[in-house]
Design a protein around this motif. Structure first.
Motif, PDB file in Angstrom:
ATOM      1  N   ASP A   3       0.831  -1.197   0.000  1.00 49.92           N
ATOM      2  CA  ASP A   3       0.000   0.000   0.000  1.00 49.92           C
ATOM      3  C   ASP A   3       0.867   1.249   0.000  1.00 49.92           C
ATOM      4  OD1 ASP A   3       1.044  -0.128   2.479  1.00 49.92           O
ATOM      5  OD2 ASP A   3      -0.860  -0.194   3.565  1.00 49.92           O
ATOM      6  N   VAL A 191      -4.645  -3.957 -10.584  1.00 47.72           N
ATOM      7  CA  VAL A 191      -3.453  -3.679  -9.782  1.00 47.72           C
ATOM      8  C   VAL A 191      -2.353  -3.147 -10.695  1.00 47.72           C
ATOM      9  CG1 VAL A 191      -4.018  -5.390  -8.023  1.00 47.72           C
ATOM     10  CG2 VAL A 191      -2.644  -6.065 -10.022  1.00 47.72           C
ATOM     11  N   CYS A 235       0.787   5.357  -7.190  1.00 49.03           N
ATOM     12  CA  CYS A 235       0.030   4.336  -6.459  1.00 49.03           C
ATOM     13  C   CYS A 235       0.013   4.637  -4.953  1.00 49.03           C
ATOM     14  CB  CYS A 235       0.615   2.941  -6.703  1.00 49.03           C
ATOM     15  SG  CYS A 235       0.187   2.251  -8.315  1.00 49.03           S
ATOM     16  N   SER A 238      -2.321   7.469  -4.324  1.00 55.71           N
ATOM     17  CA  SER A 238      -3.706   7.191  -4.714  1.00 55.71           C
ATOM     18  C   SER A 238      -4.297   5.983  -4.008  1.00 55.71           C
ATOM     19  CB  SER A 238      -3.783   6.974  -6.240  1.00 55.71           C
ATOM     20  OG  SER A 238      -3.251   8.080  -6.945  1.00 55.71           O
ATOM     21  N   LYS A 240      -3.433   2.843  -4.447  1.00 57.86           N
ATOM     22  CA  LYS A 240      -3.552   1.713  -5.360  1.00 57.86           C
ATOM     23  C   LYS A 240      -2.503   0.656  -5.009  1.00 57.86           C
ATOM     24  CE  LYS A 240      -6.692   3.812  -7.862  1.00 57.86           C
ATOM     25  NZ  LYS A 240      -8.097   3.359  -7.908  1.00 57.86           N
TER      26      LYS A 240
END
Length: 628
Positions: A3, A191, A235, A238, A240
């Motif tokens: 994460d 992903v 990522c 955000s 993601k």
């Protein structure tokens, strides 16, 4: 899944002009004989007699005024129409699993029209383009595969200042890391993983997932400006997930440490990259704006047209009097062919007055500041004069540089140019070039740079010699110092791939190659098409785009002819060339039947080249010889 992770990205930095009849044109020299045919009057240097019948439209006319040495067609339009219809038949045959025919049948004939000279050629070409040249479906063509399988090189985005990101591409190059969707994953949700640019081709990049090292099995192409390409760190900010590809998931137990090590010191996209892309694709021209644009039926004048659509900076203009909106013209917003309302009147250019007495509801004049500005010139001292000779790219046959004459000097540095030997008697095919235009050249330019100069049609004293011609026509050459000799460091090289507009049918953007460079002049070849369709264009032309431009803007790209089709036609081409050489005396360039089967069987505009061209990519005199 991760994460978050430590990234070490580096940011890179109203028209009231008079009708054409009110704008009188100086008559052509009386020494030129006059030919009358079907009500049309044309000048022709030698006035030879004899008749011929066009194989396309069936028109009977003066043979010596017909197009090409073989005199098969009455105009470039009919030759191209014949070719385009044959091409359509070939495409249909391939779709049905049939081999392409050596001589495809013409699918339809064009209306019988008088088109013996350049004015009529241009008119018919553009009026019938939508009917005769079907768009080739782009399905199955991949720039990535085309580039990789042939080891091609694409022109960098920085070569195209008018294209999106052309002036702010920055340091995007091989080795830059990005975050992209992970397609090698069995998870039901979307992903991402990190990939590096292995090869760059215009907007397109060949990417390789981190962790694959020298393994190229999962390399893939994508458009760097696409919505799924993000800078490293996106990522994490955000929320993601980053998931390593399934193929290499077993290679490392601590992927986070691997990424930190790999990304330390690496470059990525600027954090505002997507915002810059979005801003660079905002265009000032809007639908319903009124402009003045060249009249495709009469090159010598302009008409009012309305912006119907804007795609990637390209405008579909519909002439104001077109009720069904089918009478249109495509050009880029920076094209020298469009101007603000009132431009023609301000410089003394011919203008076709509209039958529409007032603006239609919702239409409004485009502000003058939106149009491309030309360089200011000083015409007070020595300047261009009517009757001066020069060399110019023929706007009706862009593969040719021709002997030309200044027919009228307008205000603000604009000139009306006529192509010697192909002019209509009323001057309706004169073309407007600015004095700084890169499409006009001093006398001797072609000879110095080993380009074949196209002499006046019908001129008998060959090889053409400027000294003799100037003496015979009692004329002088335009002074060399008046021409634009600035050569930007454009960055193009011979062999580079790009996407280019077919200016004879300007709604089409095709796969193309730079085949020759002379100072700032580029020879553009359309892949899979005959050399006769090549175009001479300026290095800063708004009709050239980087690889991937069509995909980025949503414009349809015309792919090259399939290799199998080209190979199957090579033998028939040689046979045809041999047969023709027996029939005609002297050098005659006979072209092969590729995807454009039944090519222009006409004017040969070959070049005196050796194995390769010497590139000129810097400031230089027009009289520095280019070695072949």
């Amino acid at each position: 899944m991760f994460d978050g992770y430590d990234s070490c990205s580096e940011d890179t930095s109203s028209s009231s002009s008079s009708d054409e009849s009110e704008e009188e044109v100086a008559p052509l020299p009386s020494s030129l004989p006059i030919i009358k045919n079907n009500g049309q009057v044309y000048t022709y240097p030698d006035g030879k007699s004899g008749m011929a019948t066009c194989e396309m439209c069936g028109m009977v006319g003066v043979r010596d005024a017909f197009y090409s040495k073989t005199k098969r067609f009455c105009s470039v339009s009919c030759s191209r129409s014949y070719s385009s219809n044959s091409k359509k038949a070939s495409i249909l045959a391939r779709l049905q699993g049939k081999p392409p025919t050596k001589k495809a049948k013409v699918l339809q004939k064009q209306p019988l029209v008088a088109k013996l000279a350049a004015y009529a050629q241009y008119q018919a070409t553009l009026q019938n383009q939508a009917k005769t040249k079907a768009a080739v479906p782009v399905e199955g063509f991949s720039w990535g595969n085309y580039i990789s399988s042939n080891s091609f090189t694409a022109a960098p985005v920085t070569c195209f200042k008018h294209a999106p990101m052309g002036t702010c591409w920055g340091d995007i190059s091989e080795g830059v890391r990005v975050e992209v969707p992970n397609t090698d994953c069995s998870l039901p949700t979307k992903v991402f993983w990190i990939a590096g640019i292995v090869k760059l081709a215009g907007y397109n990049a060949l990417l390789r997932y981190e962790g694959f090292e020298n393994d190229s099995s999962l390399d893939f192409w994508c458009n760097v400006c696409g919505s799924d390409i993000h800078p490293v760190g996106w990522c994490a900010t955000s929320g993601k997930p980053l998931v390593p590809p399934r193929t290499i998931q077993h290679k490392y137990t601590n992927w986070k440490a691997f990424l930190v090590k790999r990304l330390t010191g690496a470059k990525t996209l600027p954090p505002d990259f997507s915002q810059k892309v979005s801003e660079s694709m905002q265009y000032p021209f809007k639908t319903s704006m009124r402009v003045e644009v060249v009249d495709k039926t009469h090159l010598c004048r302009t008409r009012v047209a309305v912006v119907e659509s804007v795609i990637g900076g390209r405008l579909r203009l519909v002439y104001e009097e077109s009720e069904d909106k089918t009478d249109d013209f495509w050009c880029h917003m920076y094209s020298p062919l469009i101007h603000h309302i009132g431009w023609s009147r301000s410089i003394g250019h011919r203008f076709k007055r509209s039958d529409i007495t007032k603006k239609q509801e919702g239409h409004f004049d485009a502000p003058p500041h939106l149009f491309m500005k030309v360089k200011e010139v000083d015409a007070a001292g020595e300047w261009f004069k009517e009757g001066m000779k020069l060399e110019a790219i023929d706007p009706l046959n862009l593969s040719a540089i021709c002997v030309a004459t200044i027919r009228k000097v307008l205000a603000d540095g604009y000139l009306m140019i006529g192509i010697d030997g192909s002019e209509a008697a009323d001057g309706s095919d004169w073309f407007c070039y600015h004095a700084t235009s890169p499409s006009i050249f001093p006398v001797g330019f072609c000879e110095i740079n080993m380009i074949e100069l196209t002499p006046p049609r019908g001129y008998a004293k060959l090889p053409f010699k400027w000294f003799d011609y100037l003496r015979e026509t009692d004329s002088i050459a335009a002074p060399v110092k008046l021409f634009n000799k600035e050569v930007p460091n454009h960055g193009f090289h011979v062999g580079m791939k790009l996407e280019a507009v077919d200016l004879m049918e300007p709604r089409l953007v095709c796969v193309a190659t730079v085949t020759r460079i002379i100072h700032r002049l580029l020879r553009i070849h359309f892949d899979g098409w005959e050399d006769e369709y090549d175009q001479w264009v300026d290095c800063e032309s708004p009709d050239l785009y980087p690889v991937g431009w069509c995909q980025l803007t949503g414009y349809q790209l015309q792919p090259p002819a399939p290799q199998s089709s080209r190979d199957s036609q090579s033998s028939s081409s040689k046979q045809k060339k041999k047969a023709k050489s027996q029939q005609y005396k002297g050098h005659k360039k006979i072209t092969s039947l590729q995807l454009k089967e039944e090519l222009l069987d006409g004017e040969e505009y070959s070049f005196l080249q050796g194995a390769s061209d010497q590139e000129s990519n810097g400031s230089a005199s027009y009289y520095i010889k280019q070695e072949p």
